[in-house]
Scaffold this motif. Structure first.
Motif, short mmCIF file in Angstrom:
data_model
loop_
_atom_site.label_atom_id
_atom_site.label_comp_id
_atom_site.label_asym_id
_atom_site.label_seq_id
_atom_site.Cartn_x
_atom_site.Cartn_y
_atom_site.Cartn_z
N LEU A 1 1.58 3.85 2.91
CA LEU A 1 2.16 3.49 4.21
C LEU A 1 3.63 3.91 4.27
O LEU A 1 4.27 4.12 3.24
CB LEU A 1 2.06 1.98 4.42
CG LEU A 1 0.65 1.39 4.60
CD1 LEU A 1 0.73 -0.11 4.80
CD2 LEU A 1 -0.07 2.05 5.77
N PRO A 2 4.21 4.01 5.49
CA PRO A 2 5.64 4.29 5.60
C PRO A 2 6.46 3.17 4.95
O PRO A 2 5.98 2.04 4.86
CB PRO A 2 5.89 4.30 7.12
CG PRO A 2 4.56 4.43 7.76
CD PRO A 2 3.56 3.87 6.80
N GLN B 1 0.86 -1.19 0.00
CA GLN B 1 0.00 0.00 0.00
C GLN B 1 0.89 1.24 0.00
O GLN B 1 1.54 1.53 1.00
CB GLN B 1 -0.90 -0.01 1.23
CG GLN B 1 -1.76 -1.26 1.32
CD GLN B 1 -2.98 -1.08 2.19
OE1 GLN B 1 -3.03 -0.16 2.99
NE2 GLN B 1 -3.95 -1.95 2.03
N ASP C 1 8.86 1.13 5.80
CA ASP C 1 9.05 -0.19 6.42
C ASP C 1 7.78 -1.03 6.37
O ASP C 1 7.83 -2.23 6.16
CB ASP C 1 9.58 -0.07 7.86
CG ASP C 1 8.63 0.65 8.79
OD1 ASP C 1 7.81 1.45 8.31
OD2 ASP C 1 8.72 0.44 10.01
N MET C 2 6.61 -0.38 6.51
CA MET C 2 5.36 -1.13 6.44
C MET C 2 5.09 -1.61 5.02
O MET C 2 4.54 -2.70 4.81
CB MET C 2 4.20 -0.27 6.96
CG MET C 2 4.24 -0.02 8.46
SD MET C 2 4.19 -1.55 9.45
CE MET C 2 2.51 -2.09 9.11
N HIS D 1 4.62 -5.60 4.13
CA HIS D 1 3.47 -6.16 3.42
C HIS D 1 3.90 -6.84 2.11
O HIS D 1 3.39 -7.89 1.75
CB HIS D 1 2.42 -5.08 3.14
CG HIS D 1 1.66 -4.70 4.37
ND1 HIS D 1 0.89 -5.59 5.06
CD2 HIS D 1 1.56 -3.53 5.04
CE1 HIS D 1 0.33 -4.99 6.10
NE2 HIS D 1 0.73 -3.73 6.11
#
Lengths: 225, 225
Positions: free
Chosen positions: B90-91, B87, B93-94, B98
């Motif tokens: 998102l930041p 996505q 790292d996220m 994912h």
């Protein structure tokens, strides 16, 4: 007639078998690295080595034999180079650092060895690929031993043993992939490459052995597909 | 005679071409994954697909064509699976977390796709290997974009750009190597695998973007070889 007296006769200029064999293997690694196993020709190996084809067959056998012996020699060289760098009395991170530096120094110095080992041997498959897979497994076990040793120092041996094997497989993959990348970036020294990898992975290992973990933050999770 | 009236005639039971083609490709991926390109036989693909050999040749062409189409389909599937997980708001790292989870979910669900893409395609070499290399390069670029984006947030874009490409190559190699390892450890979930990799690499990236570094400690350096 005077010529014959000035130059030693052909027979006397013959090189010892060991030297010839080394010349042939050097040429074979070079040609296999350039063209791959299937496209490499014994004619080119003979030309590069400066040794006749019949002599190659007599000394080292068929193209398949030559390929097998090339892989064995280069794999041994690589492992010896790494072992020479590692000092078992140092702390685990310093052992890893020195091992990585030796690895990147080897790849920079023997590009063709690395290409034959990492690319060509797997492409041919069969016994050759099996030999490389065994070497990789050995490397992963060595790294895993460092991780468990680092974990044990911190009293977290069980945790390190649970995830150590997977993380070590990841680390070896990272080291290989960076080596491939480095072939196209000869301006980056082995010390810098090893430092990058240490920075990339060592704090991760530290987390593991310290019990700190990266966690996905709630509210930032994607909907599951 | 009564039989003929009860069962629809052969002609009417024919499946649409798209369905047949999918059956054939499913079978091809399965057989290529099991035996590799060179040892795979059209007889076995025909048997597994339940489609005659002449029909396979008519619909999808030679074994080489079949292999090329298998790789294309599985590569597209893999990229779509990863993209569906990421996505972009998102930041970094996220996003990486994912993407990794989707990757490991794909490998667990489509073991044969992964084997064909990661092992078999490279073994065959040529155009197939080139396609896989292009896909890897794309993956490395995507990860590098995340790293530079993370670095830019911290005002360290230049530093992230210097080492970002190499570190991203390392990360992709780590992810692949862990995927291979995971094939033998189906008990480890995609969430755990992704977490291991995040722990292994994200703090390393953090270091990079925070300007913290792991350094060899003086007095613990091995003598240079």
């Amino acid at each position: 007639m005077p010529d014959e007296e000035q130059r030693p006769p052909e027979r006397a200029r013959r090189l010892p078998r060991a030297v010839r064999e080394r010349q042939i293997l050097d040429a074979a690694v070079q040609v296999f690295s350039r063209h791959g196993y299937h496209s490499a020709s014994m004619d080119e190996i003979s030309e590069v080595a400066g040794v006749s084809k019949p002599m190659i067959y007599t000394y080292l056998g068929s193209k398949e034999d030559l390929f097998g012996k090339s892989i064995q020699r280069e794999a041994t060289r690589l492992l010896e180079a790494i072992q020479a760098g590692v000092q078992p009395d140092l702390p685990p991170d310093m052992q890893l650092w020195h091992g990585l530096r030796s690895f990147y120094r080897f790849v920079a110095e023997y590009r063709e060895s690395w290409t034959v080992l990492h690319r060509q041997a797997l492409t041919v498959g069969g016994a050759f690929a099996a030999e490389i897979t065994a070497m990789r497994t050995r490397a992963i076990e060595l790294v895993a031993a460092l991780v468990v040793s680092a974990g044990t120092r911190k009293g977290l041996a069980q945790q390190a043993e649970f995830s150590g094997a997977g993380l070590s497989a990841a680390l070896v993959g990272a080291a290989e992939s960076l080596a491939d990348w480095a072939l196209d970036h000869p301006e980056i020294s082995d010390g810098v490459l090893a430092s990058w990898l240490m920075n990339l992975v060592w704090l991760g290992f530290n987390d593991l052995v310290e019990g700190e973990v990266w966690k996905p933050r709630p509210g930032e999770t994607a909907s599951e597909g």
